[in-house]
Design a protein around this motif. Structure first.
Motif, PDB file in Angstrom:
ATOM      1  N   SER A 139      73.060  43.283  94.470  1.00 32.37           N
ATOM      2  CA  SER A 139      74.104  44.053  95.166  1.00 32.37           C
ATOM      3  C   SER A 139      74.395  43.498  96.553  1.00 32.37           C
ATOM      4  O   SER A 139      75.538  43.544  97.016  1.00 32.37           O
ATOM      5  CB  SER A 139      73.756  45.544  95.210  1.00 32.37           C
ATOM      6  N   GLN A 140      73.380  42.934  97.194  1.00 31.72           N
ATOM      7  CA  GLN A 140      73.636  42.312  98.505  1.00 31.72           C
ATOM      8  C   GLN A 140      74.529  41.075  98.363  1.00 31.72           C
ATOM      9  O   GLN A 140      75.413  40.837  99.190  1.00 31.72           O
ATOM     10  CB  GLN A 140      72.303  41.912  99.156  1.00 31.72           C
ATOM     11  N   ASN A 145      69.207  40.503  96.882  1.00 27.44           N
ATOM     12  CA  ASN A 145      69.290  40.978  95.500  1.00 27.44           C
ATOM     13  C   ASN A 145      70.761  40.974  95.062  1.00 27.44           C
ATOM     14  O   ASN A 145      71.665  40.627  95.836  1.00 27.44           O
ATOM     15  CB  ASN A 145      68.623  42.355  95.356  1.00 27.44           C
TER      16      ASN A 145
HETATM   17  C1  LIG Z   1      68.976  45.543  97.305  1.00 30.16           C
HETATM   18  O1  LIG Z   1      68.497  45.417  98.624  1.00 30.16           O
HETATM   19  C2  LIG Z   1      68.967  46.437  99.497  1.00 30.16           C
HETATM   20  C3  LIG Z   1      68.518  46.073 100.901  1.00 30.16           C
HETATM   21  O2  LIG Z   1      67.160  45.736 100.951  1.00 30.16           O
HETATM   22  C4  LIG Z   1      68.410  47.775  99.025  1.00 30.16           C
HETATM   23  O3  LIG Z   1      68.856  48.812  99.867  1.00 30.16           O
HETATM   24  C5  LIG Z   1      68.881  48.032  97.600  1.00 30.16           C
HETATM   25  O4  LIG Z   1      68.296  49.206  97.092  1.00 30.16           O
HETATM   26  C6  LIG Z   1      68.528  46.861  96.697  1.00 30.16           C
HETATM   27  N1  LIG Z   1      69.201  47.051  95.424  1.00 30.16           N
HETATM   28  C7  LIG Z   1      68.587  46.911  94.267  1.00 30.16           C
HETATM   29  C8  LIG Z   1      69.411  47.153  93.057  1.00 30.16           C
HETATM   30  O5  LIG Z   1      67.427  46.598  94.177  1.00 30.16           O
END
Ligand SMILES: *[C@@H]1O[C@H](CO)[C@@H](O)[C@H](O)[C@H]1NC(C)=O
Ligand code: HEM
Ligand SMILES: *[C@@H]1O[C@H](CO)[C@@H](O)[C@H](O)[C@H]1NC(C)=O
Ligand SMILES: *[C@@H]1O[C@H](CO)[C@@H](O)[C@H](O)[C@H]1NC(C)=O
Length: 318
Positions: A166-167, A164
């Motif tokens: 942020s990753q 996603n």
């Molecule tokens: C993105 O993925 C991470 C790991 O799976 C998760 O912790 C995080 O909440 C996600 N962020 C969003 C904005 O969905």
């Protein structure tokens, strides 16, 4: 008097100290291997004439090299003894065309033996891959050294297509790359091919309530599902990355805005106003994309590795 002192101090720092921090240079091989660039360009052109998938492979190879241990040629090393190398690790499915680097290295060793690193050859080949595909030309800073370590387990450090926003942001910022770089470099997906496994998360069992990612254009999703059914049996099935997969252009961004991107990671570039605005900008103006891509490629290609040597064979440490 004091300003002269300062100027000399500055000069001292920039001429004597900075290069020792491993700064790369456009002129690194001017005296030791003046024909280097034409040799690499020739090998990339020859290979591409026989196999249209070569440029995409070289561009992705350089990205993988730089994202693991810096740009140190680690992706080029073969597995040896008990060590499984990066190229034999999990997301190796599309890595190929290593022979192009081998051929370039052979030609270079016969003209200027022992001076040109494999990491530099790969950085040049990635640039030439963009050029033969009709993209921009740029000067590649050189002087990288080759590393001695390549581990399959470290390919886990690569961003995954299911990432996603942020990753992705984290993966890039850990390597000194900004959101601007993320959007510009994702444009590398204007070239090449993706296997079904890389995007099946979007077209089967997307989540517990939807089978298909609703951000995908429905007829595009249907066509992806036709080539990649849930129980896919065709080994190399998949999709072109964009509508003009051997041409380096900005079609990737246009398709992305139309719900026709391949990976969740591509789609996620639309999830913040800032990155979405960049996607629109690059979709509207090919030359702004090219300018940004060049700048970000130069930046990515300078992610520092810890290499110390110049290999004689790109598959083997010295
Ligand atoms: C993105 O993925 C991470 C790991 O799976 C998760 O912790 C995080 O909440 C996600 N962020 C969003 C904005 O969905
Ligand atoms: C932003 C994070 C990125 C992710 C998650 C990602 C993921 C992927 C995946 C999963 C594939 C397809 C593998 C397969 O199914 O065969 C692929 C292919 C490719 N990627 Fe990326 N990538 C990213 C960034 C980049 C960058 C920065 C570049 C270069 C500038 C790049 C260039 C390519 C190319 C050219 C291909 C096609 C390879 C071929 O056809 O041989 N990618 N990428
Ligand atoms: C890719 O990696 C897998 C899993 O590590 C391995 O079994 C396979 O042999 C590798 N394929 C290539 C072409 O290197
Ligand atoms: C499935 O994804 C859609 C679109 O992102 C979202 O609106 C919905 O809440 C998700 N459902 C579940 C159960 O996570």
């Amino acid at each position: 008097m004091s300003s002269l002192f300062f100027t000399s101090l500055l000069l001292f720092f920039s001429l004597v100290l900075l290069p020792s921090l491993n700064a790369l240079s456009h002129h690194y091989y001017d005296h030791t291997c003046p024909n280097l660039e034409s040799i690499v360009a020739r090998e990339v052109r020859l290979a591409t004439a026989n196999d249209k998938t070569v440029p995409a492979a070289l561009l992705r190879m350089h990205f993988h090299d730089c994202f693991i241990r810096g740009c140190d040629g680690s992706v080029l090393l073969d597995s040896k003894g008990k060590n499984t190398a990066e190229k034999d690790g999990p997301p190796n499915i599309s890595l190929h065309a290593f022979y192009v680097i081998d051929n370039a290295k052979k030609a270079i060793e016969s003209t200027c033996p022992g001076v040109v690193s494999c990491a530099d050859i790969l950085a040049l080949a990635a640039r030439d891959a963009v050029v033969v595909s009709g993209g921009p030309h740029w000067e590649v800073p050189k002087g990288r050294k080759d590393g001695r370590i390549s581990k399959a387990s470290e390919t886990r450090q690569l961003p995954a297509p299911t990432f996603n926003f942020s990753q992705l942001q984290q993966s890039f910022s850990q390597r000194g790359l900004s959101l601007h770089d993320l959007v510009a470099l994702s444009g590398g997906h204007t070239l090449g091919f993706a296997h079904c496994s890389s995007f099946q998360n979007r077209i089967h069992n997307f989540n517990s309530s939807l089978d298909v990612d609703p951000s995908l254009d429905p007829s595009f999703a249907a066509s992806l599902r036709r080539v990649c059914p849930a129980r896919n049996k065709v080994k190399n099935a998949g999709s072109a990355m964009d509508s003009s997969t051997t041409v380096f252009d900005n079609a990737y961004y246009k398709l992305l805005l139309d719900g026709k991107s391949i990976f969740s990671s591509d789609q996620s570039l639309l999830s913040t106003p800032k990155t979405k605005a960049l996607v629109s900008k690059f979709a509207n103006e090919q030359h702004l994309f090219e300018k940004a891509f060049v700048k970000s490629m130069v930046k990515m290609s300078q992610i520092a590795g810890a290499g110390q040597e110049v290999r004689l064979n790109c598959r083997l440490v010295r």
